[in-house]
Design an enzyme around this catalytic site. Structure first.
Site, PDB file in Angstrom:
ATOM      1  N   LYS A 246       1.259  -1.067  -0.072  1.00 27.85           N
ATOM      2  CA  LYS A 246       0.355   0.174   0.125  1.00 27.85           C
ATOM      3  C   LYS A 246       0.888   1.241   0.073  1.00 27.85           C
ATOM      4  O   LYS A 246       1.485   1.132   0.876  1.00 27.85           O
ATOM      5  CB  LYS A 246      -1.320  -0.082   0.903  1.00 27.85           C
ATOM      6  CG  LYS A 246      -2.033   1.264   1.431  1.00 27.85           C
ATOM      7  CD  LYS A 246      -2.440   0.816   2.773  1.00 27.85           C
ATOM      8  CE  LYS A 246      -4.263   1.945   2.809  1.00 27.85           C
ATOM      9  NZ  LYS A 246      -4.623   2.015   3.690  1.00 27.85           N
TER      10      LYS A 246
ATOM     11  N   SER B  40      -9.776   1.883   3.087  1.00 21.25           N
ATOM     12  CA  SER B  40      -8.923   2.856   1.922  1.00 21.25           C
ATOM     13  C   SER B  40      -8.084   1.973   1.289  1.00 21.25           C
ATOM     14  O   SER B  40      -6.858   2.655  -0.022  1.00 21.25           O
ATOM     15  CB  SER B  40      -7.454   3.573   3.121  1.00 21.25           C
ATOM     16  OG  SER B  40      -7.106   3.088   3.660  1.00 21.25           O
TER      17      SER B  40
ATOM     18  N   SER C 273      -9.921  -0.518   6.772  1.00 20.81           N
ATOM     19  CA  SER C 273      -9.341  -0.205   5.729  1.00 20.81           C
ATOM     20  C   SER C 273      -8.758  -1.775   5.038  1.00 20.81           C
ATOM     21  O   SER C 273      -8.589  -1.251   3.919  1.00 20.81           O
ATOM     22  CB  SER C 273      -8.284   1.244   5.566  1.00 20.81           C
ATOM     23  OG  SER C 273      -9.042   1.662   5.695  1.00 20.81           O
TER      24      SER C 273
HETATM   25  N1  GLN Z   1     -13.485   3.870   6.171  1.00 25.29           N
HETATM   26  C1  GLN Z   1     -12.157   4.902   7.351  1.00 25.29           C
HETATM   27  C2  GLN Z   1     -12.392   6.155   7.161  1.00 25.29           C
HETATM   28  O1  GLN Z   1     -12.516   7.133   6.036  1.00 25.29           O
HETATM   29  C3  GLN Z   1     -11.199   3.885   8.158  1.00 25.29           C
HETATM   30  C4  GLN Z   1     -10.329   4.213   7.053  1.00 25.29           C
HETATM   31  C5  GLN Z   1      -9.156   3.281   6.795  1.00 25.29           C
HETATM   32  O2  GLN Z   1      -9.517   2.708   8.079  1.00 25.29           O
HETATM   33  N2  GLN Z   1      -7.995   4.021   6.573  1.00 25.29           N
HETATM   34  O3  GLN Z   1     -11.339   6.635   8.301  1.00 25.29           O
END
Ligand code: GLN
Length: 489
Positions: free
Chosen positions: A79, A154, A178
């Protein structure tokens, strides 16, 4: 043979038996990437030359009869918020679009020590803020199961790369879901370790008390293998835990007899898609057949988890992202006439809409007069959420929930941010309590989109969720279905 469809452990056997070389395998992956990447957009950066050089080294070692690690010579992807020395690490943000780290993240050091192959860096929501990978500066990633759907986020690029056969294993990061949510949207396995299991050193900080790196893979065995490599105490991260790291592959046996699986009733109420619920209940039945004991439990503060997260995570983000001032890192506006103007312009132009929204939210809740009302209150609620889990774990060994209340939805930007935030209700509490959670495939919706099931464990008890996941996986075929790469894009 389509090498890109195999798992890391299958490919390790082939490498050792010299049925295939790492150079052949790495080339096969790049061929696959060439064939599908214009549809999927899973990658921000590819690193073919270094990957092939590394593959040749592993081949030489095998030829010399030397022993190799399980991940040696097996191509994976990282990532783009995890620092790789000498290789662009952008967080899918314009702000960091020119940043080449001068050091490796702890997890990267460990993976390099195992002589694995890095194909490239995967696309993500900007600074890991989002659930769809649509906030990436490099354009959205498309779900290989249907190119008109989001891959989740994400870590959408990491999960889509697995589903599309563009990598054998990947790393993601999970602050509020994410790793698990994109894994579920793409029919993959994704594990978020206990907070502190994996060093965050070199993972670009979003919300430091929640962030955790973990693998996204094709099956549970590969998840355990990657986890083995990345775990462990690191003195560069004071929150990394000084605890023994078990060999997670040893936990992989088909055995849930007498295992108490808790179903938190709050996760099965309103808002859950009926098809998701039906597949999850089928999985529950399967576990019963396999000898597990099902118990109902309650996590009464679940309804406060998302709103509390949207105070704590932006608060930490606003502090963490203050370092991007146009001076030290990344993008700089060159037309400003003063230093303060340069910082303002650089931040305004370097960050996308969602990141700016979070910085503003976070700055607001930390400002004097609001700190107690919002931030301190949220920290207190966080304690209540953690206690809910502690109480539930008196009655059961693992918790079983949907990973997401819905399967992957359309990429059309029509969902408002609040609706998308609320869909993280099933993953966020796990980060708030610092617990380990895994998502594994457990069915399909009528339109063919994968559905994922989440297993949540006690602190540092990755082994039990891995065992429960492995048992289900061995008794089912969902993980063997390959994405059609369909849609009408
Ligand atoms: N969807 C969540 C957010 O927008 C979690 C994102 C994540 O785990 N990095 O913050």
């Amino acid at each position: 043979m389509e090498l890109y469809k195999l798992t890391a452990h299958e490919l390790h056997d082939k490498l050792v038996k010299k049925e295939v070389s790492s150079v052949e395998l790495t080339n096969a992956l790049y061929e696959r990437i060439d064939a599908v990447e214009d549809k999927v957009n899973a990658y921000v950066t590819l690193d073919k030359e270094n990957a092939l050089a590394q593959a040749a080294k592993v081949d030489a070692k095998i030829a010399a009869g030397e022993e190799i690690a399980t991940l040696a010579g097996v191509p994976g992807a990282i990532k783009d918020n995890i620092c790789t020395k000498g290789l662009l690490t952008t967080c899918s943000s314009k702000m960091l679009s020119n940043v080449v780290p001068i050091y490796d993240a702890h997890v990267i050091k460990n993976l390099r020590a195992d002589e694995t192959i890095f194909l490239g860096k995967t696309n993500m929501d900007e600074f890991a803020m989002g659930s769809t990978t649509e906030t990436s500066y490099y354009g959205p990633t498309h779900n290989p199961w249907n190119l008109e759907r989001v891959p989740g986020g994400s870590s959408g690029g990491s999960a889509a790369a697995i589903a599309a056969g563009e990598a054998i294993w990947t790393l993601g990061s999970d602050t509020g879901g994410s790793i698990r949510q994109p894994a579920s949207f793409n029919g993959c396995v994704g594990i978020k370790p206990t907070y502190g299991r994996v060093s965050r050193y070199g993972c670009v900080a979003f919300a430091s008390s929640l962030d955790q790196i973990g693998p996204i893979t094709r099956d549970v065995t590969d998840a355990a293998i990657v986890l083995n490599t990345i775990c462990g105490k690191d003195e560069m991260d004071s929150t990394s835990l000084d605890v023994a790291v078990p060999d997670f592959t040893k936990a992989l046996r088909s055995d849930v007899k007498g295992l108490r699986i808790g179903l938190p009733k709050e996760y099965f109420g309103e808002g859950i898609d009926p098809e998701v619920k039906a597949e999850i209940m089928k999985a529950v039945k399967k576990y019963e057949e396999l000898g597990a004991e099902i118990v109902e439990v309650s996590l009464p503060h679940t309804e406060y988890a998302v709103i509390t997260y949207y105070i704590i995570a932006p608060a930490e983000a606003s502090a963490n992202l203050a370092r991007y001032d146009g001076v030290r890192y990344g993008y700089r506006n060159l037309n400003a006439t003063s230093a303060p103007e340069m910082t303002t312009m650089s931040r305004t132009e370097g960050f996308g809409l969602e990141v700016r929204r979070r910085i503003m939210l976070g700055t607001y809740v930390l400002s004097s007069g609001y700190y107690d009302a919002y931030y301190n209150k949220a920290m207190q609620v966080r304690t209540l959420i953690r206690r809910d889990f502690e109480a539930a774990f008196e009655k059961c060994d693992v918790l079983l929930t949907p990973t997401s209340p819905v399967p992957a939805y359309k990429i059309d930007g029509k969902m408002d941010p609040l609706t998308i935030y609320m869909l993280d209700v099933t993953t966020i509490p796990v980060n708030m309590a610092g617990l380990p959670g895994i998502s594994i495939p457990c069915g399909f919706a009528k339109d063919g989109m994968p559905i994922g099931m989440q297993l949540i464990g006690k602190v540092l008890d990755e082994e039990t969720i891995l065992r429960a996941a492995y048992t289900f996986e061995q008794a089912t075929e969902y993980h063997k279905v390959f994405a059609p790469l369909g849609g009408n894009k």
